[in-house]
Motif scaffolding. Structure first.
Motif, PDB file in Angstrom:
ATOM      1  N   VAL A 239       0.930  -0.986  -0.016  1.00 20.04           N
ATOM      2  CA  VAL A 239      -0.031   0.115   0.014  1.00 20.04           C
ATOM      3  C   VAL A 239       0.931   1.366   0.066  1.00 20.04           C
ATOM      4  CG1 VAL A 239      -1.995   1.109   1.301  1.00 20.04           C
ATOM      5  CG2 VAL A 239      -1.873  -1.100   1.173  1.00 20.04           C
ATOM      6  N   LYS A 240       0.673   2.121  -0.884  1.00 18.57           N
ATOM      7  CA  LYS A 240       1.456   3.411  -1.150  1.00 18.57           C
ATOM      8  C   LYS A 240       0.429   4.692  -1.041  1.00 18.57           C
ATOM      9  CE  LYS A 240       4.799   5.015  -4.059  1.00 18.57           C
ATOM     10  NZ  LYS A 240       5.475   4.928  -5.492  1.00 18.57           N
ATOM     11  N   ALA A 241       0.865   5.462  -0.285  1.00 14.71           N
ATOM     12  CA  ALA A 241       0.139   6.827   0.027  1.00 14.71           C
ATOM     13  C   ALA A 241       1.080   7.837   0.368  1.00 14.71           C
ATOM     14  CB  ALA A 241      -0.906   6.742   1.097  1.00 14.71           C
ATOM     15  N   ASP A 242       0.669   9.187   0.141  1.00 14.44           N
ATOM     16  CA  ASP A 242       1.287  10.199   0.596  1.00 14.44           C
ATOM     17  C   ASP A 242       1.311  10.376   2.226  1.00 14.44           C
ATOM     18  OD1 ASP A 242       2.303  12.812  -0.985  1.00 14.44           O
ATOM     19  OD2 ASP A 242       1.445  13.503   0.833  1.00 14.44           O
ATOM     20  N   LYS A 243       2.393  10.852   2.623  1.00 14.72           N
ATOM     21  CA  LYS A 243       2.567  11.091   3.939  1.00 14.72           C
ATOM     22  C   LYS A 243       1.645  12.213   4.538  1.00 14.72           C
ATOM     23  CE  LYS A 243       6.773  14.042   3.753  1.00 14.72           C
ATOM     24  NZ  LYS A 243       8.110  14.291   4.123  1.00 14.72           N
ATOM     25  N   ARG A 244       1.273  13.149   3.805  1.00 16.48           N
ATOM     26  CA  ARG A 244       0.356  13.986   4.349  1.00 16.48           C
ATOM     27  C   ARG A 244      -1.220  13.634   4.445  1.00 16.48           C
ATOM     28  NH1 ARG A 244       3.212  15.965   0.651  1.00 16.48           N
ATOM     29  NH2 ARG A 244       4.989  16.963   1.069  1.00 16.48           N
ATOM     30  N   THR A 245      -1.377  12.519   3.761  1.00 20.78           N
ATOM     31  CA  THR A 245      -2.828  12.217   3.650  1.00 20.78           C
ATOM     32  C   THR A 245      -3.484  11.611   5.077  1.00 20.78           C
ATOM     33  OG1 THR A 245      -2.175  11.015   1.605  1.00 20.78           O
ATOM     34  CG2 THR A 245      -4.425  10.384   2.213  1.00 20.78           C
ATOM     35  N   PRO A 246      -4.468  12.307   5.236  1.00 18.33           N
ATOM     36  CA  PRO A 246      -5.315  12.276   6.605  1.00 18.33           C
ATOM     37  C   PRO A 246      -5.509  10.673   6.711  1.00 18.33           C
ATOM     38  CG  PRO A 246      -6.702  13.553   5.260  1.00 18.33           C
ATOM     39  CD  PRO A 246      -5.259  13.582   4.487  1.00 18.33           C
ATOM     40  N   PHE A 247      -5.579   9.956   7.853  1.00 22.03           N
ATOM     41  CA  PHE A 247      -5.771   8.538   8.088  1.00 22.03           C
ATOM     42  C   PHE A 247      -7.035   8.048   7.533  1.00 22.03           C
ATOM     43  CE2 PHE A 247      -6.877   4.796  10.817  1.00 22.03           C
ATOM     44  CZ  PHE A 247      -6.004   3.992  10.344  1.00 22.03           C
ATOM     45  N   ALA A 248      -8.037   9.031   7.651  1.00 18.27           N
ATOM     46  CA  ALA A 248      -9.386   8.906   7.252  1.00 18.27           C
ATOM     47  C   ALA A 248      -9.587   8.437   5.760  1.00 18.27           C
ATOM     48  CB  ALA A 248     -10.178   9.991   7.648  1.00 18.27           C
ATOM     49  N   THR A 249      -8.642   8.807   4.911  1.00 17.58           N
ATOM     50  CA  THR A 249      -8.641   8.868   3.618  1.00 17.58           C
ATOM     51  C   THR A 249      -8.078   7.230   3.337  1.00 17.58           C
ATOM     52  OG1 THR A 249      -8.182  10.873   3.230  1.00 17.58           O
ATOM     53  CG2 THR A 249      -7.913   9.596   1.310  1.00 17.58           C
ATOM     54  N   ILE A 250      -7.324   6.845   3.827  1.00 21.56           N
ATOM     55  CA  ILE A 250      -6.509   5.485   3.531  1.00 21.56           C
ATOM     56  C   ILE A 250      -7.107   4.589   4.577  1.00 21.56           C
ATOM     57  CG2 ILE A 250      -4.348   4.231   3.676  1.00 21.56           C
ATOM     58  CD1 ILE A 250      -3.143   7.051   4.041  1.00 21.56           C
TER      59      ILE A 250
ATOM     60  N   PRO B  90      -1.505  19.735   6.496  1.00 20.52           N
ATOM     61  CA  PRO B  90      -0.801  19.565   7.907  1.00 20.52           C
ATOM     62  C   PRO B  90      -0.009  20.887   8.123  1.00 20.52           C
ATOM     63  CG  PRO B  90      -0.270  17.970   6.275  1.00 20.52           C
ATOM     64  CD  PRO B  90      -1.318  18.667   5.624  1.00 20.52           C
ATOM     65  N   LYS B  91       0.117  21.179   9.409  1.00 21.20           N
ATOM     66  CA  LYS B  91       0.880  22.397   9.824  1.00 21.20           C
ATOM     67  C   LYS B  91       2.384  21.718   9.755  1.00 21.20           C
ATOM     68  CE  LYS B  91      -2.160  25.128  12.547  1.00 21.20           C
ATOM     69  NZ  LYS B  91      -2.747  25.381  13.872  1.00 21.20           N
ATOM     70  N   VAL B  92       3.430  22.688   9.468  1.00 20.42           N
ATOM     71  CA  VAL B  92       4.853  22.137   9.594  1.00 20.42           C
ATOM     72  C   VAL B  92       5.502  22.980  10.545  1.00 20.42           C
ATOM     73  CG1 VAL B  92       4.884  21.067   7.426  1.00 20.42           C
ATOM     74  CG2 VAL B  92       5.198  23.214   7.462  1.00 20.42           C
ATOM     75  N   ALA B  94       9.571  24.775  11.758  1.00 19.79           N
ATOM     76  CA  ALA B  94      10.475  25.277  11.111  1.00 19.79           C
ATOM     77  C   ALA B  94      11.195  24.576  10.223  1.00 19.79           C
ATOM     78  CB  ALA B  94      11.515  25.857  12.231  1.00 19.79           C
ATOM     79  N   ASP B  95      11.396  23.180  10.355  1.00 20.96           N
ATOM     80  CA  ASP B  95      12.286  22.413   9.623  1.00 20.96           C
ATOM     81  C   ASP B  95      11.650  21.653   8.610  1.00 20.96           C
ATOM     82  OD1 ASP B  95      14.285  22.873  11.463  1.00 20.96           O
ATOM     83  OD2 ASP B  95      13.910  20.804  12.654  1.00 20.96           O
ATOM     84  N   GLY B  96      10.227  21.946   8.398  1.00 21.33           N
ATOM     85  CA  GLY B  96       9.357  21.545   7.488  1.00 21.33           C
ATOM     86  C   GLY B  96       8.878  20.087   7.856  1.00 21.33           C
ATOM     87  N   LYS B  97       9.221  19.593   9.114  1.00 16.16           N
ATOM     88  CA  LYS B  97       8.260  18.473   9.646  1.00 16.16           C
ATOM     89  C   LYS B  97       6.863  18.941  10.132  1.00 16.16           C
ATOM     90  CE  LYS B  97      10.982  15.481  12.166  1.00 16.16           C
ATOM     91  NZ  LYS B  97      11.630  14.875  13.332  1.00 16.16           N
ATOM     92  N   MET B  98       6.284  17.700   9.702  1.00 14.17           N
ATOM     93  CA  MET B  98       4.733  17.759  10.147  1.00 14.17           C
ATOM     94  C   MET B  98       4.683  17.774  11.484  1.00 14.17           C
ATOM     95  SD  MET B  98       2.497  15.509   7.722  1.00 14.17           S
ATOM     96  CE  MET B  98       3.600  14.877   6.622  1.00 14.17           C
ATOM     97  N   LYS B  99       3.791  18.287  11.964  1.00 16.81           N
ATOM     98  CA  LYS B  99       3.350  18.554  13.604  1.00 16.81           C
ATOM     99  C   LYS B  99       2.227  17.129  14.058  1.00 16.81           C
ATOM    100  CE  LYS B  99       4.063  23.379  14.387  1.00 16.81           C
ATOM    101  NZ  LYS B  99       3.197  24.543  14.991  1.00 16.81           N
TER     102      LYS B  99
END
Lengths: 276, 241
Positions: A239-250, B90-92, B94-99
């Motif tokens: 399974v491949k998904a974007d790291k920003r994708t909310p869990f609800a989507t996956i 998602p908010k990030v 200063a290093d661009g890492k997600m919160k």
């Protein structure tokens, strides 16, 4: 006083050595390269410290776009000899003619064709119609089997195949560039080639995503022992998904896999160190 | 190098054609090769993706096991969350890492008479990497909770490194894996059972990170579960930082 005679030298640089080096480099890149797969959406996978590599053969990739559309790609055995070698293992006295006939049976095209046939049959059965009424000929199926990454309702396959190669690619790229509202509007119109394998939450019987996954499992169990083995170990599904994708989507994807008892699978990640 | 010399060994005949050195210019060849190299370099994936194996319980089994495991005092529940802006991005930092935020509690949630959770039970942590080989963030909590297993595994790793299981590389690895799996399940080592529950807005990265932490901390008893009613109530209680 003697004059110092400066000899005029030609400015020609000999490029032979340079050419040798570049050819060597070129050979290296040609031999080591595996081409970037054309994917309908570009996703950035999260990272983990796991060092297990993603297999390139005998694997089903499930790609989830940031807005939740699902795409599937199936890769069979990359080595055309694999099936013949397996046949020889099973039956050491196999004749040369049979051995040759076994070659290439596990290739991606062949497994995809079997899967499409199976899914059409299951789909027609679920709908209570005959598979022929879907209007897909053997030639259509063979053409569809050549497509690496697909994601559209079974109903729309015919329409999708009627498009030219360029238009097919554009369908996905255009869709990926839309806003969520535009995407919803596009997929609501039955005249469009809708994007993403439908995965409605509730409903009678299996949804299309489940039909596809079950067809893959069935076909693997029936004719592709190596693929089946990979599936059983859990390496056959990624399974491949974007790291920003909310869990609800996956979550629906994981949930659907669980429902049809395909609860062993892998998640695709990039590599990071423990310090990150 | 690129020229072919034609010597005539000093016998110069009159009227013979003057022989010019043949010179092949390789520059265009190099140009073309460089172009091809560039093409292959751009089109290849040198870094292959890695995978994280996961086994989800079948849907029917979940409920049964849920009851068994939640009653255990071994349980740690991680609630994953990601801060998002109004557009859902998602908010990030200063290093661009997600919160990504982890709220966690040990054992069973404490409920008041009305069945609502008592405020202030949730603690907050983040996913942080090691610093000078010292675990930080949630990893430190898990390390601490699973220290018996980690100590045993460290011993096994030492043996593995010295090839004490077997001189054969593969056999050594196999025996080590077997022994490690045994240790992870050894009852008297007081290992935790981790329940990972992601909120709908939690990023995929946070889920992967949580699963990854399990393997880093050698925890083999964990589950990816859905939020239940009590969990949502607890999250609504705005945990103290």
């Amino acid at each position: 006083m003697g004059k110092v005679k400066i000899k005029r030298k030609s400015t020609l640089i000999d490029m032979t050595a340079m050419s040798d080096v570049t050819v060597l480099l070129l050979t290296f890149f040609m031999l080591t390269s595996t081409f970037l797969q054309k994917e309908p959406v570009i996703v950035e996978t999260p990272s983990s410290v796991q060092e297990q590599k993603v297999p390139t053969s005998n694997v089903t990739n499930i790609l989830v776009s940031p807005t939740g559309e699902v795409f599937i790609s199936v890769a069979g055995e990359a080595d055309p000899d694999a099936s013949a070698i397996y046949a020889k293992e099973q039956n050491p006295d196999i004749s040369d003619r049979d051995y040759l006939a076994e070659k290439g049976k596990w290739a991606s095209d062949s497994i995809r064709r079997d899967i499409v046939k199976q899914v059409l049959q299951d789909y027609a059965e679920a709908k209570g119609i005959s598979p022929a009424s879907l209007g897909l000929t053997d030639a259509d199926i063979a053409q569809f089997a050549k497509i690496g990454n697909f994601g559209m309702p079974i109903e729309d396959i015919k329409k999708f195949l009627a498009l030219s190669q360029v238009e097919q690619d554009q369908t996905f790229t255009k869709f990926a560039a839309m806003t969520p509202e535009q995407k919803a509007a596009w997929n609501a119109n039955r005249n469009n080639v809708r994007v993403g394998i439908p995965m409605p939450e509730a409903g009678k019987g299996l949804n299309e995503f489940q039909l596809w996954m079950r067809a893959i499992k069935k076909v693997a169990q029936r004719d592709y022992p190596k693929f089946d083995e990979a599936m059983k170990k859990g390496e056959g599904i990624a399974v491949k998904a974007d790291k920003r994708t909310p869990f609800a989507t996956i979550h629906p994807v994981l949930d659907n896999l669980q429902t049809i008892r395909m609860n062993k699978f892998t998640l695709m990640t990039a590599l990071k160190s423990q310090d990150q | 190098m690129a020229q072919i010399e034609q010597s005539d060994k000093g016998k110069k005949k009159k009227g013979a054609q003057k022989k010019m050195p043949i010179h092949v210019d390789f520059t265009p060849m190099v140009d073309m090769n460089m172009l091809l190299i560039t093409f292959f370099m751009l089109c290849t994936t040198m870094l292959k993706s890695q995978t994280l194996k996961i086994v989800l319980p079948t849907n029917e089994k979940v409920q049964k096991e849920n009851k068994q495991q939640a009653s255990s005092d071994k349980a740690i529940t991680l609630l994953l969350d990601t801060e998002r802006d109004d557009n859902g991005n998602p908010k990030v930092d200063a290093d661009g890492k997600m919160k990504n935020i982890i709220y966690y509690y040990m054992g069973q949630p404490e409920l008041d008479a009305a069945g609502n959770p008592v405020p202030g039970q949730l603690q907050t942590e983040a996913f942080l990497g090691n610093e000078n080989n010292v675990p930080r963030g949630i990893r430190q909590i898990l390390y601490d909770r699973n220290k018996n297993v980690l100590a045993e595994i460290a011993k096994l790793k030492e043996q593995w490194r010295n090839k004490e299981f077997s001189q054969d590389k593969d056999e050594n690895q196999r025996l080590y894996d077997e022994a490690a799996a045994k240790v992870r399940n050894q009852e008297d080592l007081n290992w935790p059972i981790v329940m990972i529950k992601a909120t709908p807005q939690a990023s995929w990265e946070s889920v992967i990170s949580a699963l990854d932490e399990m393997s880093i901390s050698e925890i083999s008893h964990y589950q990816l579960e859905n939020l239940n009613h009590v969990d949502s109530l607890m999250l609504n209680l705005k945990p103290q930082n």
